[in-house]
Design a protein around this motif. Structure first.
Motif, mmCIF file in Angstrom:
data_model
loop_
_atom_site.group_PDB
_atom_site.id
_atom_site.type_symbol
_atom_site.label_atom_id
_atom_site.label_comp_id
_atom_site.label_asym_id
_atom_site.label_seq_id
_atom_site.Cartn_x
_atom_site.Cartn_y
_atom_site.Cartn_z
ATOM 1 N N LYS A 239 0.846 -1.198 0.000
ATOM 2 C CA LYS A 239 0.000 0.000 0.000
ATOM 3 C C LYS A 239 0.883 1.251 0.000
ATOM 4 N N ASN A 242 -0.120 6.291 -0.500
ATOM 5 C CA ASN A 242 -0.780 6.905 0.648
ATOM 6 C C ASN A 242 -1.075 8.380 0.367
ATOM 7 N N THR A 243 -1.610 9.064 1.384
ATOM 8 C CA THR A 243 -1.984 10.470 1.206
ATOM 9 C C THR A 243 -0.799 11.325 0.781
ATOM 10 N N GLU A 244 0.359 11.090 1.399
ATOM 11 C CA GLU A 244 1.544 11.881 1.054
ATOM 12 C C GLU A 244 1.938 11.654 -0.410
ATOM 13 N N THR A 247 -0.626 13.400 -2.731
ATOM 14 C CA THR A 247 -0.427 14.854 -2.704
ATOM 15 C C THR A 247 0.824 15.243 -3.474
ATOM 16 N N SER A 264 -3.655 1.987 -2.629
ATOM 17 C CA SER A 264 -3.897 3.094 -1.709
ATOM 18 C C SER A 264 -4.793 2.636 -0.568
ATOM 19 N N LYS A 267 -8.884 4.429 3.722
ATOM 20 C CA LYS A 267 -9.128 5.608 4.556
ATOM 21 C C LYS A 267 -8.308 6.799 4.071
ATOM 22 N N GLN A 268 -7.080 6.540 3.656
ATOM 23 C CA GLN A 268 -6.237 7.641 3.185
ATOM 24 C C GLN A 268 -6.719 8.172 1.835
ATOM 25 N N GLY A 271 -9.502 10.399 2.661
ATOM 26 C CA GLY A 271 -8.985 11.648 3.213
ATOM 27 C C GLY A 271 -8.473 12.563 2.105
ATOM 28 N N PHE A 272 -7.831 11.958 1.116
ATOM 29 C CA PHE A 272 -7.341 12.750 -0.014
ATOM 30 C C PHE A 272 -8.501 13.374 -0.783
ATOM 31 N N SER A 275 -9.773 16.482 0.785
ATOM 32 C CA SER A 275 -8.791 17.563 0.971
ATOM 33 C C SER A 275 -8.888 18.598 -0.147
ATOM 34 N N CYS A 303 -16.452 6.198 -0.368
ATOM 35 C CA CYS A 303 -16.161 7.009 0.815
ATOM 36 C C CYS A 303 -17.429 7.634 1.404
#
Length: 1121
Positions: A239, A242-244, A247, A264, A267-268, A271-272, A275, A303
């Motif tokens: 995985k 991720n969010t980072e 982004t 991915s 949950k992340q 979150g993305f 955002s 989501c």
């Protein structure tokens, strides 16, 4: 770390010294530092920046740290390297004068100084430093530099990324500190728009590898990559997205593989989506793989607790909105939000988007008053029906159109509705300001109004926007109005855009030529081919001709190029290269031969002994035309420069069957093979072939490593041209590599589908999978001429229903939605199906069906019957109905055609509908009666508006046409195709207008277009050979007496026109003429081979050896990896 960044400066010196490649060696990076620096410096020179002064350079390069590091360096020093590159661009070198100098303490200060410097010559320093900084970043880690130094280096390197070959980009192997990856990605996001799709994909693969290396201690490289042996491979379940990572990647997420989305954490990913970064990212993406877009959308929908909650967030979707199909009707408010997101979707290549927009418009209009609704619809107002548009209040509609501007696609019915609403029906005089306000619907403005235009718009942009959507007849009408108020000289100076290109030659001749024949006046305008030929001749005769990269160069015949003085040849070569988009393949070949002949006067063995610098100074556009024997003789020492040129080459200027294609390909393979063991090329080296990859035979591709073959085929899917003789073997190789297409994923189809679509049988055999339609829509959008098999396949996918495993479209009910989605592909309905269409469906989709130009006779018979049922007999049909009926009108009998109310403005649109001679005569009868016209009183506007239907005039009527009006009109009648008898009569009119054909100039031949086909044998034989390359391509198949041409005349046709000769015409030619035709088609005047031998060699024993040997050497390199 040495004070003042000494070690850091040393890295720069080492990086620069490493650029000195052994004569027979190959640079490891895809693009050499000096090549990019030279390219950027040439831009500085082209833009008029002065070269740096000696004192400025000495101040920079003699700084103590540089001096210490380079004291023992000679040719490898920064300053000498800079000077070498500068001298290759501007032979005069540096300016020895004294002026303001740059003072700095360290590299960051130096870079900031150059960045903000107002000294004009700083352009050259930035051009030098940018690729040097990027090379340092990609070949060294950050151990010896501070964060400030790294940032300064990165900032200075940015321009280099904008000048790398479109097929690749060098990226750092190791970015060092973790935050450096974020910094590089920030910069890569800033140049995202300028990058090619290949470069974007490369960035995604690179950043994925960097993330897995740094944060998960594993690699994603294939096993064939030797670097993968140093670290464990990442598990498929990792995985990493991720969010980072999401982004950091920004808009590059659009190039992810569909399966990457599963990497991915849910949950992340949610979150993305919530955002602010998500909305910013999606708004910067203009294209995304359909399967990836749908995958992202599916994940994001998960989501939310339900469809309604997700729908309330549609204003964040950006490009993903193009793949959203709400299950239920949306509220007017949400519909308005979604509609604004759909504005970036390509609804003209995917009719499903148009269908969605119309559905949303209905929702928005249902709860809002007219003013509010218009504001929320934006440019989607173009999807309102003609009836809806006519119901909008006058002032509100006028103001809305004024702000909308050009570029909106309206149907004929919509244009007619808006024009009728906003223009006084009986007002002939309308101000130019009012017309400019209607620029969005300019295609619907009546010629009767345009003929009375008396002035120009106050701003040139207004004229351009007004005329860009007009038909030929409208433009000629507007010109006639302006010519009544201004003399031609004034018009030439003030006109621009489409209107200028419709100005006939006789008006240019009437103008006061010296008043506008300066280079500055001519240079800034876009001319038509006849105008360009006229101007080039006039400028040459008046000794006012200068070789500059402007559009008038398209009118330069080979004769003028051949006569260029040797001292002016380099200027000529640079000019034609800069104007390459305007020139024909024949002109490119002539310019290349002149340049090469001039070079060989310097040295008889010029191309055998050519240096790398000399190779760089030959424009790639012309190098492509180098004779095969001379290509084969190029020395190994020029391979680095040669490969860089091939990587950036545009092969469209080279005839498809030119033998130079095979020669260039083989030389490029030899360049790669000769360096295979020093130290062996990587798989990526195959990509260094650039567009030459498209010329490889499937047999050659079989010799590379499997992962290289896979990526090579994906790259070949974007080829603009693949030799037809390679198609069958290419399809076989694709299926061997990727498996049976019946089991392909959507992603595989998107990646290599274009290769499969080269074959009609393979296209027809594609499975009817749920995703197939959207993928084919996406692939079709990139094709200028989709095959009949692809169109038929899409028709089947759209109309097929599945019942108990049986697929059939025979019982499919024809609906308005289906008709609008099919567009031109409605031609595949059977006449029986069309007969079963409901009357209300026919009425609602009437204009869409009328736009289909290739219905068969049985289909037209049904549609004609439906039209008379809907609108009554022809005597009751109105002008508006006939206009919308379009290509259904050929289904009427000649007697009925004579009774239809054809307006002149409607004829240009229906000229494409496939009329026979008797039908055109009937239409002319109807037009002359309805518009009160007679042949002897036809003006230029009427002749142009008649378009194809001028063929319907009788022999007596053709003789009555006004010669002066014909001279004004003929340049806009270039597409007329009549019978040979009628063409001969129109040719007689041309002789009356322009004199005997043996006196016709290049400009006149170009302006006459298809009328040239009316010449008899004697007249054709009397033409100057120089004019033959200016005979239009559409005219060549119509010429009845091609056998009357001399060998010299046949060869003078040039590649584009010669390729249009039909098999029937070929059958009439002698052996000598056929040989000349072959030389013309291949663009090889010196070749001695017989027809069929040009292009890639056939695979006899010698040919196999020549083609396979380079790849055997490459294969050795791959096996050693």
């Amino acid at each position: 770390m040495a004070p003042n960044g000494g070690t850091f400066f040393f890295l720069l010196i080492v990086g620069c010294a490493a650029l000195d490649v052994p004569p027979d060696g190959m640079p490891q990076n895809k693009c050499d530092f000096k090549d990019i620096a030279e390219k950027m410096m040439r831009k500085c020179q082209t833009e008029g920046y002065p070269v740096p002064e000696r004192m400025q350079l000495e101040t920079i390069f003699n700084y103590s740290d540089f001096l210490m590091a380079t004291r023992n360096q000679t040719s490898g020093s920064l300053m000498s390297t800079f000077l070498n590159v500068l001298y290759s661009v501007t032979p005069d070198g540096v300016n020895e004068g004294k002026n303001k100098t740059w003072n700095f303490r360290d590299l960051p200060n130096m870079l900031r100084l150059m960045e903000n410097s107002s000294v004009a010559s700083a352009c050259y320093m930035r051009a030098f430093v940018a690729p040097l900084c990027w090379k340092t970043l990609t070949t060294h880690n950050d151990d010896n530099m501070t964060a400030d130094e790294y940032d300064a280096l990165l900032r200075a390197a940015k321009p280099a990324l904008l000048n790398m070959p479109l097929t690749g980009i060098d990226l750092p192997t190791d970015v060092g500190r973790g935050q450096n990856l974020e910094k590089i990605m920030e910069m890569l996001m800033e140049v995202y728009e300028a990058m090619s799709e290949d470069q974007r994909t490369q960035v995604v693969r690179w950043v994925k590898e960097q993330i897995t290396l740094k944060y998960f201690n594993c690699t994603t490289r294939p096993p064939s990559d030797p670097r993968s042996m140093l670290m464990k491979s990442c598990k498929p379940s990792l995985k990493w997205l991720n969010t980072e990572a999401l982004t950091m990647m920004g808009p590059y997420v659009s190039r992810l593989a569909t399966k990457d989305v599963d990497s991915s954490p849910d949950k992340q990913l949610c979150g993305f989506f919530h955002s602010a970064q998500f909305q910013s990212t999606m708004s910067n993406i203009s294209n995304i793989n359909p399967s990836l877009g749908e995958k992202f959308l599916q994940k994001f929908q998960e989501c939310f607790s339900g469809e309604q909650e997700f729908a309330e967030n549609v204003d964040k979707l950006g490009i993903l909105a193009c793949y959203y199909s709400p299950a239920a009707d949306l509220t007017p408010d949400i519909s308005g939000k979604l509609l604004s997101e759909l504005i970036t979707c390509d609804d003209f290549s995917n009719p499903k988007i148009t269908k969605m927009k119309k559905r949303l418009i209905e929702s928005v209009m249902s709860k809002a008053n007219g003013t509010e609704a218009l504001g929320r619809l934006g440019r989607s107002v173009a999807l309102l029906s003609p009836t809806q548009l006519s119901q909008i209040p006058h002032e509100q509609l006028k103001e809305f159109l004024k702000n909308m501007g050009p570029g909106v696609r309206w149907t004929k019915g919509q244009q007619r509705a808006v024009v009728d609403k906003l223009l006084c029906g009986e007002c002939a005089d309308v101000s130019i300001e009012e017309l400019v306000d209607l620029q969005s619907v300019a295609g619907g403005l009546p010629s009767s109004v345009l003929k009375h235009v008396k002035s120009m718009p106050p701003f040139a942009e207004g004229l351009k926007n007004l005329t860009m959507g007009m038909k030929k007849g409208q433009l000629v009408a507007m010109l006639q109005g302006l010519l009544g108020e201004m003399d031609p000289s004034e018009l030439v100076r003030k006109l621009s855009g489409p209107l200028l290109r419709r100005l006939p030659l006789n008006k240019l001749e009437e103008a006061n030529i010296p008043s506008f024949l300066s280079l500055d006046t001519v240079a800034g305008k876009m001319w038509s081919m006849p105008q360009a030929a006229f101007l080039a001749k006039q400028m040459h005769e008046q000794k006012n001709f200068r070789w500059r990269p402007y559009s008038f160069l398209q009118g330069v015949p080979c004769e003028m190029i051949d006569n260029v003085a040797d001292t002016d040849t380099q200027d000529m070569a640079q000019a034609v290269t800069g104007a390459s988009q305007f020139l024909s393949k024949g002109q490119a070949g002539c310019a290349a031969r002149k340049l090469f002949a001039t070079k060989e006067k310097e040295r008889a063995d010029y191309f055998k002994t050519i240096t790398e610098e000399e190779m760089k100074n030959i424009p790639t556009y012309l190098l492509l035309h180098l004779q095969p024997t001379k290509v084969r003789d190029l020395p190994a020492s020029v391979c680095p420069a040669f490969l860089v040129k091939m990587q950036e080459a545009d092969l469209s200027s080279l005839p498809h069957r030119s033998p130079s294609r095979a020669a260039l390909t083989q030389r490029a393979l030899r360049c790669l093979a000769e360096a295979a063991g020093v130290p062996g090329p990587r798989g990526a080296d195959v990509q260094r072939l650039g567009p030459l990859l498209c010329e490889l035979q499937p047999l050659q591709l079989l010799l590379v490593a499997p992962d290289v073959l896979n990526s090579s085929l994906q790259q070949m899917a974007s080829c603009q041209h693949i030799p037809q003789r390679h198609t069958a073997d290419m399809i076989q190789l694709v299926t061997q590599t990727f498996g049976d297409p019946s089991y392909w994923s959507a992603e595989t189809m998107k990646a290599v589908g274009p290769l499969l679509l080269l074959d009609e049988d393979a296209t027809s055999a594609l499975p009817n999978k749920s995703w197939m339609k959207d993928v084919l829509y996406s692939l079709r959008s990139g094709m200028p001429h989709p095959s009949n098999a692809l169109r038929r396949k899409l028709f089947d996918l759209i109309t097929t229903t599945s019942n108990a495993g049986v697929t059939s479209s025979d019982d499919k009910e024809i609906t308005v939605d289906l008709i609008e989605e099919l567009g031109m592909d409605n031609v595949y309905w059977t006449h029986t199906q069309l007969a079963l269409m409901l009357n209300e469906t026919f009425l609602a989709a009437f204009e869409t069906l009328g736009a289909v130009s290739d219905f068969r006779a049985d289909q037209l018979a049904v549609l004609r019957k439906r039209a008379t049922e809907a609108f009554g007999p022809v005597s009751q049909m109105t002008e508006s109905v006939v206009m919308l009926m379009g290509c259904i009108t050929p289904g009427f009998s000649n007697a009925d055609l004579q009774k239809l109310p054809f307006s002149l403005d409607a004829l240009e649109e229906i000229a494409k509908c496939g009329w026979n001679e008797s039908q055109m005569a009937s239409v002319w009868t109807a037009v002359s009666a309805y518009n009160n016209l007679t042949a002897q009183h036809l003006g230029a506007v009427e002749m142009v508006a008649l378009s194809q239907f001028i063929c319907g005039l009788s022999s007596t009527e053709l003789q009555q046409l006004n010669v002066d009006a014909f001279k004004d009109a003929v340049g806009s009648m270039d597409g007329v195709r009549c019978s040979s008898e009628v063409m001969q009569q129109i040719k007689s009119l041309a002789v009356s207008a322009f004199g005997n054909p043996n006196t016709w100039t290049v400009a006149q031949v170009s302006e006459l277009g298809n009328i040239m086909a009316g010449l008899n044998s004697t007249e054709l034989a009397s033409l100057d050979p120089a004019v033959f390359s200016f005979i239009s391509m559409s005219c060549v198949p119509l010429i009845q007496h091609l056998k009357a041409l001399s060998v010299v005349q046949v060869e003078a046709l040039g590649p584009d026109s010669a390729a249009m000769v039909t098999s029937e015409q070929r059958a009439t030619l002698s052996e000598q003429q056929l040989a000349a035709l072959e030389r013309a088609v291949t663009g090889s005047p010196d070749q001695t081979q017989t027809p069929g031998q040009s292009g890639t060699p056939s695979l006899n024993a010698e040919g196999i050896s020549a083609l396979v040997k380079p790849f055997l050497l490459l294969l050795t390199g791959f096996l050693l990896l």
